[in-house]
Design a protein around this motif. Structure first.
Motif, PDB file in Angstrom:
ATOM      1  N   SER A 197      22.236   6.570   0.355  1.00 13.88           N
ATOM      2  CA  SER A 197      20.928   5.920   0.339  1.00 13.88           C
ATOM      3  C   SER A 197      20.387   5.721   1.750  1.00 13.88           C
ATOM      4  CB  SER A 197      21.032   4.559  -0.368  1.00 13.88           C
ATOM      5  OG  SER A 197      21.513   4.700  -1.683  1.00 13.88           O
ATOM      6  N   LYS A 231      19.837   9.314   3.457  1.00 14.40           N
ATOM      7  CA  LYS A 231      19.044  10.239   2.648  1.00 14.40           C
ATOM      8  C   LYS A 231      19.745  11.568   2.416  1.00 14.40           C
ATOM      9  CE  LYS A 231      14.582   8.189   3.783  1.00 14.40           C
ATOM     10  NZ  LYS A 231      13.184   8.419   4.191  1.00 14.40           N
ATOM     11  N   THR A 276      10.105   6.707   5.633  1.00 11.53           N
ATOM     12  CA  THR A 276      11.121   6.752   6.674  1.00 11.53           C
ATOM     13  C   THR A 276      10.541   6.252   7.987  1.00 11.53           C
ATOM     14  OG1 THR A 276      12.825   8.148   7.661  1.00 11.53           O
ATOM     15  CG2 THR A 276      10.645   9.119   7.430  1.00 11.53           C
TER      16      THR A 276
END
Length: 665
Positions: free
Chosen positions: A140, A143, A501
């Motif tokens: 997680s 990514k 992000t």
């Protein structure tokens, strides 16, 4: 003992003491000498401010063998991913005190999806982290593609594909973050992670230079477009096996029941069907399944037999541009299981598919003449001459269809034409899917477009005028701008509460995507396109909101713009379209290829290619839909471009040119 020998011994002792001291002098922690297996990774994380040790009895120690707790890991991953603690007025958990350093990191780790609650209302900050939880946290936070790697087989005998953390464990294994236990055969999912172990894991996840040698991907991921057909189970509790054998039960991956349909990739001569199951290749017995064509039509009962007129291709779908899966030799008998338009549904060597009716001939057997002469019982009733052979006549089309466009298309008199994107597309009498069909056209057929209202285009083809759902037409302007009047939906990724992000304190994905999207919008509108933006400011429409927005605005193509993040060495542009096969999949691929190629060329980006992944916003749309990842904010070279006004313009121009290229073919 002589003075010389004593002096020599003293020098050796002093040098030995110096070397021992030097080993520890170069280490930050008294309990982690430079010879420790995780020393380099621990020091790397200390330099980044991700971890620190303890002061006990005047010494700085790390406690490498102590369990790492959920609270400690929350802080480490938030720091390692460049995020900051979240300041809240009320703690989400009764065991995490508001206002403490820990509180900020826990709240941020929950917000970013790295952790979930340990139990209702509690985070469990002092609970040791287990190896299964660790795999999900790293996937997680950094990514890693769990969906892709989760389709591969891992070597750990204690981790079955049904394990709740299987895809996360597979992701960190194939990313070079873990090899399992010392034998490499077990993962030990419930084992507690030590502080030194987690330091190694997080360093490997963050920087590829610390990663282990990557394992060879020994299992190919099934691709729906490669399937030769489908199969449907005809019994309950049918075993799905990892190999074509019933020798033992260890190869059973699962069970399926009557009616379950799987993609078919191979028909083995020994009675096994190679299928896709749970994202991997598997096998089921042919005796307990029925064959289906790629479009789902069943081969249940033979209605008649015909003969091949010359060598005849067996196509995967009713499209001469689709894959040829088998061939029939001239005069070969073809069993007909069904008829659709100009196509027969059949099979060859167990592989289902379609042949064109025009390439077959009916078999007509003339009945013998009954002359009521029984005197020659056992002898030919035609006087000893050879019987008349069956009469073979060419097969007409079973129903009238609009003929396909000739190789040299006629002049089309409207300013906009439409190119059919699917086979068997109906031209309807009125603008309704339930309206009477005036005929059908196949992919690539051109029609004149008179007007468009909502999702329906009023068209004419070979003198027939009616309505076609515009989702299945690539609309092409014959004069002027190629995109004038086209409804193009641009989706700036993330927004509002979801920054996407990030890198450092100032770089956020949501700001980059909105900036580039606005530039794309301006360029498209300058050429006459009708542009719809899923967001125009710092708001957060949900993924379903974005899908609904595109549909409700009668979008003709959908482009979602994003930026990526991974390790510092990962870089480049990649563009996605949906794995889930739909009628417009070829259009998805054409649009994705055009846009990706333009970005790579114009922005001089590393080409990571066009890929098929079921991201929500592209999976939920039938119109041509793609998701573009411009580059990686985690990579210095890409980041410089992503944060540059000059390159924002270049990225926008490339996306614009890719869309224009798509509409120019």
């Amino acid at each position: 003992m002589s003075f010389k020998k004593v002096s020599l011994l003293l020098i050796v002792v002093i040098m030995s003491m110096f070397n021992i001291h030097n080993v520890y002098a170069n280490a930050r922690f008294a309990d982690v000498p430079t010879s420790h297996g995780a020393s380099e990774e621990i020091n790397y994380l200390v330099n980044l401010g991700v971890i620190k040790g303890y002061m006990e009895n005047g010494k700085t120690i790390f406690k490498p063998n102590a369990p790492v707790t959920r609270g400690q890991v929350a802080k480490m991953v938030v720091e390692a991913t460049g995020s900051k603690p979240l300041v809240v007025q009320k703690s989400s958990f009764s065991d995490v005190q508001i206002g403490t350093e820990l509180s900020g990191y826990v709240e941020r780790s929950i917000e970013l999806g790295y952790f979930s609650a340990y139990s209702p209302g509690k985070f469990g900050p002092n609970v040791p982290l287990t190896r299964d939880e660790m795999s999900k946290v790293l996937v997680s936070a950094f990514k890693l593609d769990a969906e892709e790697y989760g389709k591969l087989t891992v070597p750990f005998t204690d981790i079955k594909p049904t394990h709740a953390y299987y895809k996360y464990i597979a992701a960190i294994y194939y990313s070079g973050i873990t090899k399992g236990d010392t034998t490499g055969t077990k993962y030990n999912a419930t084992e507690i992670v030590k502080r030194s172990q987690f330091a190694s894991f997080i360093a490997r996840a963050k920087d590829e230079k610390y990663r282990l040698d990557l394992p060879v991907k020994g299992v190919t991921i099934p691709n729906a477009t490669d399937a030769i057909g489908q199969v449907r189970a005809t019994t309950d509790n049918l075993n799905v096996r990892s190999s074509a054998s019933v020798a033992n039960a260890s190869n059973i991956l699962g069970k399926i029941n009557t009616g379950t349909t799987l993609y078919l990739y191979e028909v083995n001569t020994n009675g096994w069907l190679k299928v896709a199951y749970d994202g991997r290749y598997a096998y089921i017995s042919k005796d307990y399944a029925e064959l289906l064509a790629a479009d789902g039509q069943a081969l249940s009962k033979v209605s008649k037999e015909v003969k091949a007129f010359g060598e005849v291709n067996l196509y995967k779908t009713r499209d001469v541009n689709s894959q040829t899966v088998e061939k029939f030799a001239d005069e070969a008998t073809i069993k007909v299981y069904g008829t659709t338009g100009n196509w027969y549904l059949t099979e060859q060597n167990g592989i289902p598919g379609y042949v064109r009716i025009s390439q077959t001939t009916d078999i007509i057997v003339e009945p013998p003449t009954d002359n009521n002469d029984n005197s020659g019982e056992g002898e030919p009733n035609n006087g000893g001459e050879e019987e008349t052979p069956p009469v073979v006549t060419p097969n007409p089309d079973p129903e009238p269809e609009i003929p396909p466009t000739p190789v040299e298309p006629p002049t089309l008199n409207t300013k906009t034409i439409g190119s059919a994107t699917v086979d068997g597309l109906h031209i309807r009498q009125t603008a309704s899917g339930s309206s009477a069909s005036l005929g059908r056209i196949n992919r690539g057929t051109l029609v004149e477009v008179h007007s468009i209202s909502g999702n329906w285009a009023n068209v004419t083809h070979n003198g027939v005028t009616g309505y076609v759902h515009k989702t299945y037409l690539r609309l092409i302007n014959q004069t002027g701008s190629k995109i004038a009047g086209r409804i193009i939906v641009i989706d700036p990724g993330h927004g509002g509460k979801d920054p996407g992000t990030t890198h450092g304190k100032t770089i956020q994905e949501k700001e980059i995507t909105l900036k580039v999207s606005n530039l794309v919008k301006a360029k498209l509108e300058a050429s006459g396109a009708i542009v719809k933006m899923t967001r125009t400011g710092d708001t957060y429409p949900s993924l379903q909101d974005r899908v609904d927005f595109a549909k409700n605005n009668y979008g003709e193509v959908f482009v979602s713009i994003h930026v990526n993040s991974a390790s510092s060495s990962a870089k480049g542009t990649e563009t996605y379209y949906s794995v889930t096969s739909n009628d417009n999949e070829k259009e998805d691929f054409a649009l994705a290829t055009a846009v990706n190629t333009q970005i790579v060329k114009q922005a001089n980006m590393n080409n990571r290619g066009v890929k098929r992944v079921d991201y929500y916003v592209v999976k939920g749309l039938v119109m041509p839909a793609i998701l573009v990842e411009l580059g990686f904010v985690s990579n210095a070279e890409d980041r410089n471009k992503l944060t540059s006004d000059k390159y924002a313009e270049i990225f926008a121009q490339a996306i614009y040119d890719g869309i224009v290229e798509y509409y120019s073919k």
